[in-house]
Design an enzyme around this catalytic site. Structure first.
Site, PDB file in Angstrom:
ATOM      1  N   LYS A   1       0.810  -1.213   0.000  1.00 45.71           N
ATOM      2  CA  LYS A   1       0.000   0.000   0.000  1.00 45.71           C
ATOM      3  C   LYS A   1       0.847   1.269   0.000  1.00 45.71           C
ATOM      4  CE  LYS A   1      -4.131  -2.227   1.662  1.00 45.71           C
ATOM      5  NZ  LYS A   1      -3.714  -3.627   1.930  1.00 45.71           N
TER       6      LYS A   1
HETATM    7  C1  LIG Z   1      -4.435  -4.736   1.505  1.00 46.52           C
HETATM    8  C2  LIG Z   1      -3.684  -5.998   1.387  1.00 46.52           C
HETATM    9  C3  LIG Z   1      -4.108  -7.028   0.529  1.00 46.52           C
HETATM   10  C4  LIG Z   1      -5.399  -6.939  -0.250  1.00 46.52           C
HETATM   11  O1  LIG Z   1      -5.332  -5.999  -1.291  1.00 46.52           O
HETATM   12  P1  LIG Z   1      -6.669  -5.415  -1.952  1.00 46.52           P
HETATM   13  O2  LIG Z   1      -6.216  -4.344  -2.864  1.00 46.52           O
HETATM   14  O3  LIG Z   1      -7.489  -4.890  -0.817  1.00 46.52           O
HETATM   15  O4  LIG Z   1      -7.336  -6.539  -2.645  1.00 46.52           O
HETATM   16  C5  LIG Z   1      -3.299  -8.156   0.409  1.00 46.52           C
HETATM   17  N1  LIG Z   1      -2.154  -8.272   1.109  1.00 46.52           N
HETATM   18  C6  LIG Z   1      -1.715  -7.301   1.942  1.00 46.52           C
HETATM   19  C7  LIG Z   1      -0.453  -7.509   2.690  1.00 46.52           C
HETATM   20  C8  LIG Z   1      -2.451  -6.137   2.107  1.00 46.52           C
HETATM   21  O5  LIG Z   1      -2.015  -5.197   2.934  1.00 46.52           O
END
Ligand SMILES: *Cc1c(COP(=O)(O)O)cnc(C)c1O
Length: 497
Positions: free
Chosen positions: A113
């Site tokens: 993210k």
């Molecule tokens: C947020 C997250 C996901 C899921 O991603 P999305 O975009 O919400 O589908 C998977 N793995 C990790 C480590 C995350 O932080």
């Protein structure tokens, strides 16, 4: 490039407006009116650029109301070794035959993210200036763990903004909780909610669209925006790393220009995999998009049957960032798969809100199957996969990435498909140290979180990310826990209104 709303195709706003508003007034999500295309030659030429310039290249096709200087200001500030521990920003590890790990966790909070949330504050403040907004931007975030911390790091002390994060009290890892409770910055707030992630997210969505709250904010010179992946400014940076990875694989001679690859994504809110879908439709040669879930497998069922049904038990798992039963970004995909039919979207998402269930039409069902495959696994399988990967390849992955690896192994066994495959590795294993250590050692140990981190370093012979190592001695600043009925009041009180 203008942006429509998934619930009203007549809405047409600039990217600066889409990014500052976050969500459209009638509750729909902003979607670019067309998907810009990239030729294979353009993709190839991106192989010679550094990451920030690859990002610039993609953004200039979507954020057409930004000047070149404005986009450069955003990309150069976000994607540098000031914030990332890798020159390349993302890394590709060659795992086993024809399988590549796209490591997206070299940023300040050790999860993918960061790729979006390091740049979003620049997008937002630049957008606000462009449209002459003289309001202070209030960022409200619902998090299943990683978004919250990444948003806090991105927005801390950014002038003209403040940020408030809600997380489910028992739904995040101890390390994620520590990361948020110890957050620094003068414009930040963090609060736990008695409930799960969907409760946090529904509450935030309701507050966003609450007319009374909006007027109160107006009177006080404030406006809401969103750092969740419902914000287009979160999604577009994620398209970059898929295009970038393809260009990189071509440059390294791992694939030839034009060869198709599979992309496997551990999925929760459907943002990351939707970005891969956009990359594909821009021109990156992709065979299958493989959607991997944990036992909260609402998406596996949806892709396989066309029925979305959230009326099921919610499970907390060792991959908490995927413990989600309402995947917001699916709305964007369905808007595209229905050829932008806002009435159908209105109908289906209305049903989701009232009955918790909807069924798409046959055309969408077959389109879904053409583009996507889906699978899921449970916690035992997740941990076994971490163990196996380490035994076989000396590679340590986190729990979310392990879900993707397991689902991919199942896919390969079932189909015999040998297409080269990119697996999105979404977090550092150190972030989920309890489960990862248990998987590596094959048993539970009762040492504390930090000792676990050190143990993983010892076993895996990889360095502990400094941001996590430093948490041990940081003071906790935020300890509030509230009921979900108190969320709105809490927001108003925090804003001093
Ligand atoms: C947020 C997250 C996901 C899921 O991603 P999305 O975009 O919400 O589908 C998977 N793995 C990790 C480590 C995350 O932080």
């Amino acid at each position: 490039m203008l942006y429509n709303s998934t619930r009203n195709s007549n809405v047409k706003v600039s990217s600066a407006e889409a990014i500052t508003q976050g969500i459209s007034a009638e509750g729909g999500l902003f979607v670019p009116e067309s998907i810009p295309s990239l030729s294979l030659d353009e993709i190839k030429s991106m192989g010679d650029m550094k990451y920030a310039d690859r990002a610039f290249y993609i953004f200039s096709k979507y954020l057409t109301d930004f000047t070149e200087a404005e986009i450069h200001y955003c990309t150069d500030n976000a994607y540098s070794t000031k914030n990332f521990d890798s020159e390349n920003i993302t890394e590709i590890s060659h795992l086993f035959d024809g399988t590549y790990m796209l490591e997206l966790w070299h940023g300040p909070t050790c999860a993918f993210k960061d790729l979006a949330l390091q740049i979003l504050p620049y997008f937002l403040t630049t957008s606000a200036k462009k449209i002459n907004l003289d309001k202070k931007i209030v960022i409200l975030v619902a998090t299943s763990g990683d978004t919250g911390k990444a948003a806090l790091e991105g927005f801390k002390d950014v002038e003209g903004t403040s940020i408030l994060v809600f997380y489910p009290e028992d739904g995040v890892s101890p390390m994620q909780k520590r990361q948020m409770k110890t957050q620094e910055g003068s414009n930040v707030g963090v609060c736990a909610l008695k409930g799960n992630f969907d409760d946090c997210q529904n509450g935030v969505k309701a507050i966003f669209t609450d007319g009374d709250v909006k007027s109160l904010l107006d009177e006080n010179g404030l406006m809401f925006s969103s750092a969740n992946s419902i914000n287009w400014g979160r999604l577009v940076p994620q398209v970059v790393y898929y295009v970038s990875a393809y260009a990189e694989l071509v440059k390294d001679g791992e694939i030839s220009l034009g060869d198709k690859i599979n992309i496997v994504v551990p999925t929760g809110n459907f943002g990351n995999i939707l970005a891969a879908y956009y990359a594909k439709h821009m021109g990156v040669p992709v065979n299958k998009l493989i959607c991997a879930s944990n036992i909260n497998n609402v998406l596996t069922d949806f892709i396989n049957t066309g029925i979305y049904d959230r009326n099921r038990d919610f499970h907390t798992t060792v991959s908490p960032s995927m413990d989600i039963l309402i995947s917001s970004n699916l709305e964007r995909l369905l808007y595209l798969l229905t050829d932008r039919n806002d009435e159908l979207i209105h109908d289906w998402f209305g049903k989701l809100a009232s009955e918790g269930r909807y069924e798409v039409n046959d055309d969408v069902k077959s389109r879904l199957k053409e583009e996507f495959c889906a699978g899921f696994c449970d916690d035992v399988q997740t941990k076994n996969t971490i163990h196996e990967l380490f035994e076989k390849y000396s590679y340590t992955c986190d729990t979310h990435t392990a879900v993707a690896v397991k689902v991919y192994n199942d896919y390969k066994a079932a189909t015999g498909d040998n297409t080269r495959t990119l697996i999105a590795s979404t977090a550092s294993p150190y972030k989920f140290s309890a489960a990862v250590l248990e998987a590596l050692e094959g048993g539970v140990s009762d040492i504390d979180e930090y000792a676990k981190v050190e143990k993983i370093a010892e076993i895996s012979k990889t360095p502990v990310p400094p941001a996590l190592a430093g948490l041990k001695t940081k003071p906790e600043r935020f300890g509030d826990v509230i009921d979900k009925t108190e969320q709105k009041q809490y927001v108003l009180k925090s804003l001093g209104i």
